[in-house]
Every structure is written in structure tokens, then in C-alpha cells.
Design a protein around this motif. Structure first.
Motif, PDB file in Angstrom:
ATOM      1  N   ALA A 165     -15.880 -11.406 -64.125  1.00  0.00           N
ATOM      2  CA  ALA A 165     -14.955 -12.412 -64.392  1.00  0.00           C
ATOM      3  C   ALA A 165     -15.594 -13.622 -65.403  1.00  0.00           C
ATOM      4  CB  ALA A 165     -14.657 -13.105 -62.955  1.00  0.00           C
ATOM      5  N   VAL A 166     -16.910 -14.007 -65.189  1.00  0.00           N
ATOM      6  CA  VAL A 166     -17.547 -14.597 -66.138  1.00  0.00           C
ATOM      7  C   VAL A 166     -17.692 -14.061 -67.337  1.00  0.00           C
ATOM      8  CG1 VAL A 166     -19.724 -16.061 -66.510  1.00  0.00           C
ATOM      9  CG2 VAL A 166     -18.923 -15.662 -64.161  1.00  0.00           C
ATOM     10  N   ALA A 167     -17.787 -12.890 -67.843  1.00  0.00           N
ATOM     11  CA  ALA A 167     -17.914 -12.362 -69.009  1.00  0.00           C
ATOM     12  C   ALA A 167     -16.504 -12.341 -69.631  1.00  0.00           C
ATOM     13  CB  ALA A 167     -18.376 -10.774 -68.897  1.00  0.00           C
ATOM     14  N   ARG A 168     -15.513 -12.139 -68.782  1.00  0.00           N
ATOM     15  CA  ARG A 168     -14.021 -12.441 -69.514  1.00  0.00           C
ATOM     16  C   ARG A 168     -13.860 -13.863 -69.674  1.00  0.00           C
ATOM     17  NH1 ARG A 168     -13.732  -7.809 -65.861  1.00  0.00           N
ATOM     18  NH2 ARG A 168     -13.156  -9.264 -64.021  1.00  0.00           N
ATOM     19  N   MET A 169     -14.280 -14.682 -69.038  1.00  0.00           N
ATOM     20  CA  MET A 169     -14.014 -16.049 -69.297  1.00  0.00           C
ATOM     21  C   MET A 169     -14.535 -16.380 -70.453  1.00  0.00           C
ATOM     22  SD  MET A 169     -15.941 -19.040 -69.193  1.00  0.00           S
ATOM     23  CE  MET A 169     -17.208 -18.878 -67.838  1.00  0.00           C
ATOM     24  N   VAL A 170     -15.924 -16.287 -70.818  1.00  0.00           N
ATOM     25  CA  VAL A 170     -16.709 -16.564 -72.019  1.00  0.00           C
ATOM     26  C   VAL A 170     -15.950 -15.687 -73.004  1.00  0.00           C
ATOM     27  CG1 VAL A 170     -18.961 -16.287 -73.463  1.00  0.00           C
ATOM     28  CG2 VAL A 170     -18.674 -16.947 -70.808  1.00  0.00           C
ATOM     29  N   GLY A 171     -15.568 -14.574 -73.023  1.00  0.00           N
ATOM     30  CA  GLY A 171     -14.916 -13.763 -74.100  1.00  0.00           C
ATOM     31  C   GLY A 171     -13.504 -14.459 -74.404  1.00  0.00           C
ATOM     32  N   LEU A 172     -12.896 -15.082 -73.645  1.00  0.00           N
ATOM     33  CA  LEU A 172     -11.624 -15.821 -73.785  1.00  0.00           C
ATOM     34  C   LEU A 172     -11.947 -17.186 -74.477  1.00  0.00           C
ATOM     35  CD1 LEU A 172      -8.326 -16.335 -73.718  1.00  0.00           C
ATOM     36  CD2 LEU A 172      -8.963 -17.861 -71.543  1.00  0.00           C
ATOM     37  N   VAL A 173     -13.069 -17.828 -74.066  1.00  0.00           N
ATOM     38  CA  VAL A 173     -13.242 -19.229 -74.621  1.00  0.00           C
ATOM     39  C   VAL A 173     -13.812 -18.933 -75.997  1.00  0.00           C
ATOM     40  CG1 VAL A 173     -14.448 -21.177 -74.337  1.00  0.00           C
ATOM     41  CG2 VAL A 173     -13.664 -20.466 -72.328  1.00  0.00           C
ATOM     42  N   GLU A 174     -14.526 -18.024 -76.206  1.00  0.00           N
ATOM     43  CA  GLU A 174     -14.986 -17.610 -77.559  1.00  0.00           C
ATOM     44  C   GLU A 174     -13.817 -17.222 -78.596  1.00  0.00           C
ATOM     45  OE1 GLU A 174     -19.504 -16.825 -77.350  1.00  0.00           O
ATOM     46  OE2 GLU A 174     -18.458 -14.905 -76.989  1.00  0.00           O
ATOM     47  N   ARG A 175     -13.235 -16.307 -78.244  1.00  0.00           N
ATOM     48  CA  ARG A 175     -11.905 -16.009 -78.974  1.00  0.00           C
ATOM     49  C   ARG A 175     -11.012 -17.230 -79.211  1.00  0.00           C
ATOM     50  NH1 ARG A 175      -6.610 -15.050 -78.113  1.00  0.00           N
ATOM     51  NH2 ARG A 175      -6.936 -15.067 -75.812  1.00  0.00           N
ATOM     52  N   VAL A 176     -10.561 -17.732 -78.258  1.00  0.00           N
ATOM     53  CA  VAL A 176      -9.733 -19.327 -78.439  1.00  0.00           C
ATOM     54  C   VAL A 176     -10.381 -20.105 -79.405  1.00  0.00           C
ATOM     55  CG1 VAL A 176      -8.457 -21.109 -77.470  1.00  0.00           C
ATOM     56  CG2 VAL A 176      -8.502 -18.979 -76.351  1.00  0.00           C
ATOM     57  N   GLY A 177     -11.927 -20.425 -79.158  1.00  0.00           N
ATOM     58  CA  GLY A 177     -12.552 -21.305 -79.941  1.00  0.00           C
ATOM     59  C   GLY A 177     -12.638 -20.837 -81.659  1.00  0.00           C
ATOM     60  N   ARG A 178     -12.973 -19.673 -81.870  1.00  0.00           N
ATOM     61  CA  ARG A 178     -13.062 -19.224 -83.189  1.00  0.00           C
ATOM     62  C   ARG A 178     -11.750 -19.113 -83.736  1.00  0.00           C
ATOM     63  NH1 ARG A 178     -17.884 -15.072 -80.910  1.00  0.00           N
ATOM     64  NH2 ARG A 178     -19.411 -16.705 -81.127  1.00  0.00           N
ATOM     65  N   GLU A 179     -10.638 -18.748 -83.123  1.00  0.00           N
ATOM     66  CA  GLU A 179      -9.281 -19.025 -83.586  1.00  0.00           C
ATOM     67  C   GLU A 179      -9.007 -20.500 -84.249  1.00  0.00           C
ATOM     68  OE1 GLU A 179      -6.663 -17.720 -80.662  1.00  0.00           O
ATOM     69  OE2 GLU A 179      -6.832 -15.340 -81.218  1.00  0.00           O
ATOM     70  N   GLN A 180      -9.775 -21.408 -83.649  1.00  0.00           N
ATOM     71  CA  GLN A 180      -9.449 -22.937 -84.054  1.00  0.00           C
ATOM     72  C   GLN A 180     -10.620 -23.383 -84.947  1.00  0.00           C
ATOM     73  OE1 GLN A 180      -7.086 -24.682 -83.481  1.00  0.00           O
ATOM     74  NE2 GLN A 180      -5.877 -23.022 -82.337  1.00  0.00           N
ATOM     75  N   GLY A 181     -11.675 -22.139 -85.481  1.00  0.00           N
ATOM     76  CA  GLY A 181     -12.703 -22.797 -86.504  1.00  0.00           C
ATOM     77  C   GLY A 181     -13.973 -23.110 -85.791  1.00  0.00           C
ATOM     78  N   ILE A 182     -14.023 -22.806 -84.444  1.00  0.00           N
ATOM     79  CA  ILE A 182     -15.182 -23.415 -83.806  1.00  0.00           C
ATOM     80  C   ILE A 182     -16.139 -22.255 -83.766  1.00  0.00           C
ATOM     81  CG2 ILE A 182     -16.329 -24.297 -81.605  1.00  0.00           C
ATOM     82  CD1 ILE A 182     -13.367 -25.390 -80.993  1.00  0.00           C
ATOM     83  N   ALA A 183     -17.446 -22.367 -84.354  1.00  0.00           N
ATOM     84  CA  ALA A 183     -18.296 -21.143 -84.591  1.00  0.00           C
ATOM     85  C   ALA A 183     -19.001 -20.834 -83.402  1.00  0.00           C
ATOM     86  CB  ALA A 183     -19.312 -21.461 -85.812  1.00  0.00           C
ATOM     87  N   ASP A 184     -19.630 -21.636 -82.667  1.00  0.00           N
ATOM     88  CA  ASP A 184     -20.114 -21.285 -81.345  1.00  0.00           C
ATOM     89  C   ASP A 184     -19.873 -22.019 -80.088  1.00  0.00           C
ATOM     90  OD1 ASP A 184     -22.086 -19.851 -82.594  1.00  0.00           O
ATOM     91  OD2 ASP A 184     -23.230 -21.907 -83.358  1.00  0.00           O
ATOM     92  N   PRO A 185     -18.625 -21.432 -79.651  1.00  0.00           N
ATOM     93  CA  PRO A 185     -17.897 -22.331 -78.548  1.00  0.00           C
ATOM     94  C   PRO A 185     -18.451 -22.607 -77.330  1.00  0.00           C
ATOM     95  CG  PRO A 185     -16.482 -20.529 -79.344  1.00  0.00           C
ATOM     96  CD  PRO A 185     -17.960 -20.335 -80.087  1.00  0.00           C
ATOM     97  N   VAL A 186     -19.537 -21.648 -76.985  1.00  0.00           N
ATOM     98  CA  VAL A 186     -19.848 -21.638 -75.474  1.00  0.00           C
ATOM     99  C   VAL A 186     -21.571 -22.113 -75.420  1.00  0.00           C
ATOM    100  CG1 VAL A 186     -20.232 -20.373 -73.253  1.00  0.00           C
ATOM    101  CG2 VAL A 186     -18.200 -20.186 -74.485  1.00  0.00           C
ATOM    102  N   GLN A 187     -21.733 -23.049 -74.538  1.00  0.00           N
ATOM    103  CA  GLN A 187     -23.202 -23.391 -74.221  1.00  0.00           C
ATOM    104  C   GLN A 187     -23.060 -23.298 -72.723  1.00  0.00           C
ATOM    105  OE1 GLN A 187     -26.486 -23.554 -74.009  1.00  0.00           O
ATOM    106  NE2 GLN A 187     -26.420 -24.222 -76.240  1.00  0.00           N
ATOM    107  N   MET A 188     -23.907 -22.502 -71.868  1.00  0.00           N
ATOM    108  CA  MET A 188     -23.851 -22.727 -70.594  1.00  0.00           C
ATOM    109  C   MET A 188     -25.159 -21.993 -69.838  1.00  0.00           C
ATOM    110  SD  MET A 188     -21.333 -19.732 -69.545  1.00  0.00           S
ATOM    111  CE  MET A 188     -22.089 -17.772 -69.114  1.00  0.00           C
ATOM    112  N   THR A 189     -25.456 -22.730 -68.938  1.00  0.00           N
ATOM    113  CA  THR A 189     -26.044 -22.059 -67.604  1.00  0.00           C
ATOM    114  C   THR A 189     -25.272 -22.472 -66.544  1.00  0.00           C
ATOM    115  OG1 THR A 189     -27.549 -23.900 -67.002  1.00  0.00           O
ATOM    116  CG2 THR A 189     -28.441 -22.500 -68.493  1.00  0.00           C
ATOM    117  N   VAL A 190     -24.834 -21.413 -65.872  1.00  0.00           N
ATOM    118  CA  VAL A 190     -23.790 -21.623 -64.830  1.00  0.00           C
ATOM    119  C   VAL A 190     -24.411 -20.926 -63.413  1.00  0.00           C
ATOM    120  CG1 VAL A 190     -21.537 -20.263 -63.884  1.00  0.00           C
ATOM    121  CG2 VAL A 190     -21.601 -21.603 -66.134  1.00  0.00           C
TER     122      VAL A 190
END
Length: 279
Positions: A165-190
Motif C-alpha cells: 500500500a505504501v509502495a502504491r501510494m508513493v507511486g501515485l504521488v510520483e506520477r501525479v507530481g511528475r505530470e505537474q513538472g515536479i522532478a522529485d515529489p516524495v521525501q519521507m521516513t514513515v
């Protein structure tokens, strides 16, 4: 950013975990050594499970003031014992300093806390909101990227498969972010828990994740430091996962590798590679 710790093991007075270590989380609220900010004073939170019986809903206490001078936190820490504790001190990355934005976040028996950020969260927040299960969306109380990540993970099956679930969450955030031109969308320790196990993740889209450490096996530390009374009192299953070490005891702390996650549970601790998955 923030600092946090997760404790699992012998029931222990919260004071022993939060205040007594040389470089305790309370000390880190003023003197963090490995965070982006030295001071983490934009609120705090603790969440814990009661000892014994079936796993139930954890207790949560959160406040917007700094942890270092909160009398209520000091009072609770001196009287509550728990076998599983989450504690978090916050340094806001832009969202409001308010109680509903303080970690840990809770849903049913689950708790979640995060250090890091979703880059340019305000630009992609609406798209991420629309991906949350409509039933779950009604339970979102605050405005942080951290809580959004939690509810996306719940949407993608956290209760059945936390790592997936966390892998899919990060995958979604990265895809949506990069579609908006954000090169590195996720920074996390969870850290996330259901009261029985703890999963801890370290990942950044750009490959430079925030610091994260786990404690060595208690039996190994007893052999190295037979003079330390605390090590004789806790069980072999006792573990800590922390943003930065709580002290300088040689051999006590191990860095979680970049792009990895660990599982802390009775008799079955493990460390694995973490890779985002397209949601």
C-alpha cells in the motif's frame, strides 16, 4: 522537517523513552543534530497502545505547542506504561500549525507518522484528494501532506498489505507530481503500525532521504554492555526506530539504507528493499 521515534517491546514508562535518554526526542525538539531544522517546535504528538488483551484503538495526545515545555506531556509520560509507542515532534513544511496537523494520525487501530514532504503539495493536493476512497476521505481532519499520504495508503490496501500500500501510494504521488513538472515529489521516513507490528520506510524520489535508524538486538547489546541496567530489564524483542540516535552507546544504532523498509514484530524482524509501484 520533523523528528520521530517508534518503540516496541517490554511495557515501559513513557518517561523512560521520551525524556531519559541522553539525546531524547524531547532534547531533539530543541537540539536536533540530523534534521533540516535544529528546532522542532510546531507541535507534537504521542500515540500508544495499552498492555495486554486484544489490540484496540490507540490513545492519541497532540498539541500545537513545543514538546520541551509541555506540562501535560510530562505528566502523562510519568504515569503511562505501554508496549508500543509512537512519538513525533513537528517542524511544519508550510501547512498550518494546528492540532489536526500534528502526528501521529490515527484510523481505527492504525497509526501513521511521517518526516519529510510532498514537494509543491499545494499544486497537486486536489488530484491526490480525488484518489482517496470517498468513504475514507470523510475522516481526513487536517491539511498536511502527511495525513494525505496515510489516507492514500489506506485507500490502496494498508490494512491487508502495508508495504504494498505504501509502495502504491508513493507511486501515485510520483506520477501525479511528475505530470505537474515536479522532478522529485516524495521525501519521507514513515512509520505505521496496527498495534502488533511496525513498518518503517526510508525513501526519497531524489535518492537523498532523511535520516532513519533502528536499534541493535538487545541480546547483542547486553553482551557488549553488561553494565547497562536497562538492557537487563527489557525483553529480547525490544526495538526502537528513530529519526536520529537517542544516545552514543557504541553498537546500539544502525542506519536504515536508502530505499528500504523494516518490519518490527515479535520474532520476525526484517529489512527489505522499498520500490514504488504504479497505483
Amino acid at each position: 522537517m520533523c523528528r520521530w521515534l517508534a518503540y516496541s517491546g517490554s511495557p515501559m514508562l513513557l518517561d523512560s523513552i521520551l525524556y531519559r535518554p541522553k539525546h531524547s526526542l524531547i532534547d531533539q525538539s530543541l537540539h536536533a543534530r540530523m534534521g533540516v531544522e535544529t528546532t522542532n517546535g510546531d507541535g507534537f504528538g504521542i500515540g500508544w497502545y495499552m498492555d495486554g488483551g486484544a489490540v484496540g484503538t490507540p490513545a492519541i495526545v497532540r498539541d500545537v505547542g513545543p514538546a520541551w515545555n509541555n506540562r501535560n506531556l510530562r505528566e502523562i509520560a510519568g504515569h503511562v506504561m505501554s508496549p508500543l509507542l509512537f512519538a513525533h515532534i513537528r517542524a511544519s513544511t508550510g501547512t498550518a500549525v494546528q492540532q489536526t496537523n500534528c502526528h501521529p494520525f490515527r484510523h481505527g487501530r492504525w497509526m501513521w507518522m511521517h518526516n519529510g514532504s510532498i514537494a509543491d503539495f499545494h499544486r497537486i493536493r486536489r488530484d491526490l484528494c480525488l484518489a482517496v476512497d470517498p468513504v475514507l476521505f470523510l475522516d481526513i481532519e487536517g491539511t498536511t501532506d502527511s495525513e494525505m499520504m496515510f489516507f492514500l495508503a489506506l485507500t490502496f490496501g494498508l490494512e491487508d498489505d502495508p508495504p504494498g500500500a505504501v509502495a502504491r501510494m508513493v507511486g501515485l504521488v510520483e506520477r501525479v507530481g511528475r505530470e505537474q513538472g515536479i522532478a522529485d515529489p516524495v521525501q519521507m521516513t514513515v512509520a505505521v503500525t496496527d498495534g502488533a507490528a511496525i513498518w518503517a520506510f526510508r525513501y526519497a524520489s531524489g535518492g537523498r532521504a532523511r535520516s532513519l535508524f533502528y536499534s541493535s538486538k538487545v541480546e547483542s547489546l547486553r553482551a557488549l554492555h553488561p553494565e547497562v541496567e536497562l538492557l537487563r530489564e527489557v525483553s529480547d524483542e525490544t526495538r526502537l526506530v528513530v529519526s536520529e540516535p537517542l544516545g552514543d552507546l557504541p553498537g546500539a544504532w544502525n542506519e536504515v539504507p536508502e530505499g528500504a523498509y523494516g518490519v518490527v514484530r515479535a520474532g520476525a524482524d526484517a529489512l527489505h528493499t522499498f520500490t514504488p509501484v504504479p497505483a
